[in-house]
Design an enzyme around this catalytic site. Structure first.
Site, mmCIF file in Angstrom:
data_model
loop_
_atom_site.group_PDB
_atom_site.id
_atom_site.type_symbol
_atom_site.label_atom_id
_atom_site.label_comp_id
_atom_site.label_asym_id
_atom_site.label_seq_id
_atom_site.Cartn_x
_atom_site.Cartn_y
_atom_site.Cartn_z
ATOM 1 N N HIS A 273 -30.931 12.778 26.926
ATOM 2 C CA HIS A 273 -31.035 11.791 27.994
ATOM 3 C C HIS A 273 -31.854 10.574 27.560
ATOM 4 C CE1 HIS A 273 -30.302 15.192 31.158
ATOM 5 N NE2 HIS A 273 -29.188 14.783 30.575
ATOM 6 N N SER B 115 -23.936 12.963 31.394
ATOM 7 C CA SER B 115 -25.247 12.509 31.866
ATOM 8 C C SER B 115 -25.890 11.533 30.889
ATOM 9 C CB SER B 115 -26.179 13.698 32.105
ATOM 10 O OG SER B 115 -26.330 14.475 30.942
#
Length: 260
Positions: free
Chosen positions: A186, A133
């Protein structure tokens, strides 16, 4: 709702998979293979994960392996589904060799090193992360900057939201809705993606003249099926055209699912 909405065409899926460029295929294969190996070889997951306090000269490899390892099948499948179309587009625009160099080098090293520095130096923590991710948000941020050039804003009711903020909004929403995701991880991936989209870090790829020489010397285009040459990219290496298409939506992020 039309019944065609629910129709699934396996031939289209098969055709799409067979059209995937070489580096995209290779990276997705490695991600799935490592997850499969981590089932019987339990210690493999801990070996590949990014554990900030475990980073040293002998374990720098973790900065490149952590995006390839996943906690479980759900974590894996969401990240693969989100990463594949983004990575395919990136390879089509930049070529197979630059994609390979970036995703086996600085696109793991830089956000991984930044995360480690922030965790150890600022937050005094040791949260383990793993998962592709971080690459998903890197690529989403890069796409967001290209889309921003053509469509600077989108509207929600009376409010105009800058297009480039879409990945940040998504990161924030996922951090609230999906348990055990790494908000900081992230953000580190997205930060590098913004720099790439703004053309500030194009120097991370060797000059095109060198890449062309390597391709010609090794005859990579002739020897490797699904190879994307530096000379045969979709848009051109430093002149990527702005896109008016909708930014691909990322499913659940996978950090702490990006660790336990």
């Amino acid at each position: 709702m039309p019944s065609s909405f629910f129709q699934f065409n396996p031939l289209r899926l098969r055709s799409y998979i067979f059209r995937l460029p070489l580096c995209t295929r290779a990276l997705i294969f490695v991600i799935v293979a490592l997850w499969a190996l981590s089932i019987p070889i339990i210690w493999l997951r801990e070996w590949a994960a990014l554990i900030p306090k475990e980073i040293g000269l002998a374990s720098l490899y973790r900065l490149n392996t952590f995006p390839l390892m996943h906690l479980g099948f759900v974590h894996l499948i969401f990240n693969v589904l989100a990463l594949t179309p983004l990575l395919e587009r990136f390879e089509a625009e930049n070529g197979t060799l630059p994609t390979l160099l970036l995703f086996t080098g600085p696109f793991g090293l830089i956000p991984g090193a930044l995360y480690t520095l922030l965790e150890r130096g600022v937050f005094r923590s040791n949260t383990t992360i793993m998962g592709a991710s971080i690459w998903v948000f890197l690529l989403l941020s890069s796409e967001a900057m290209k889309t921003h050039k053509a469509n600077p804003n989108f509207s929600i009711g009376p409010y105009k939201i800058p297009t480039w903020t879409t990945p940040l909004i998504l990161i924030l929403v996922i951090s609230f809705l999906v348990p055990n995701t790494s908000f900081l991880g992230h953000l580190c991936g997205a930060g590098l993606g913004y720099l790439w989209g703004l053309n500030y870090i194009k120097f991370l790829v060797p000059p095109e003249k060198i890449l062309r020489w390597i391709e010609a010397k090794l005859n990579l285009l002739g020897r490797l099926p699904h190879y994307v040459s530096v000379d045969q990219k979709t848009y051109g290496r430093y002149g990527v055209l702005p896109s008016t298409s909708t930014i691909p939506r990322s499913p659940e992020g996978g950090g702490v699912r990006l660790g336990p």
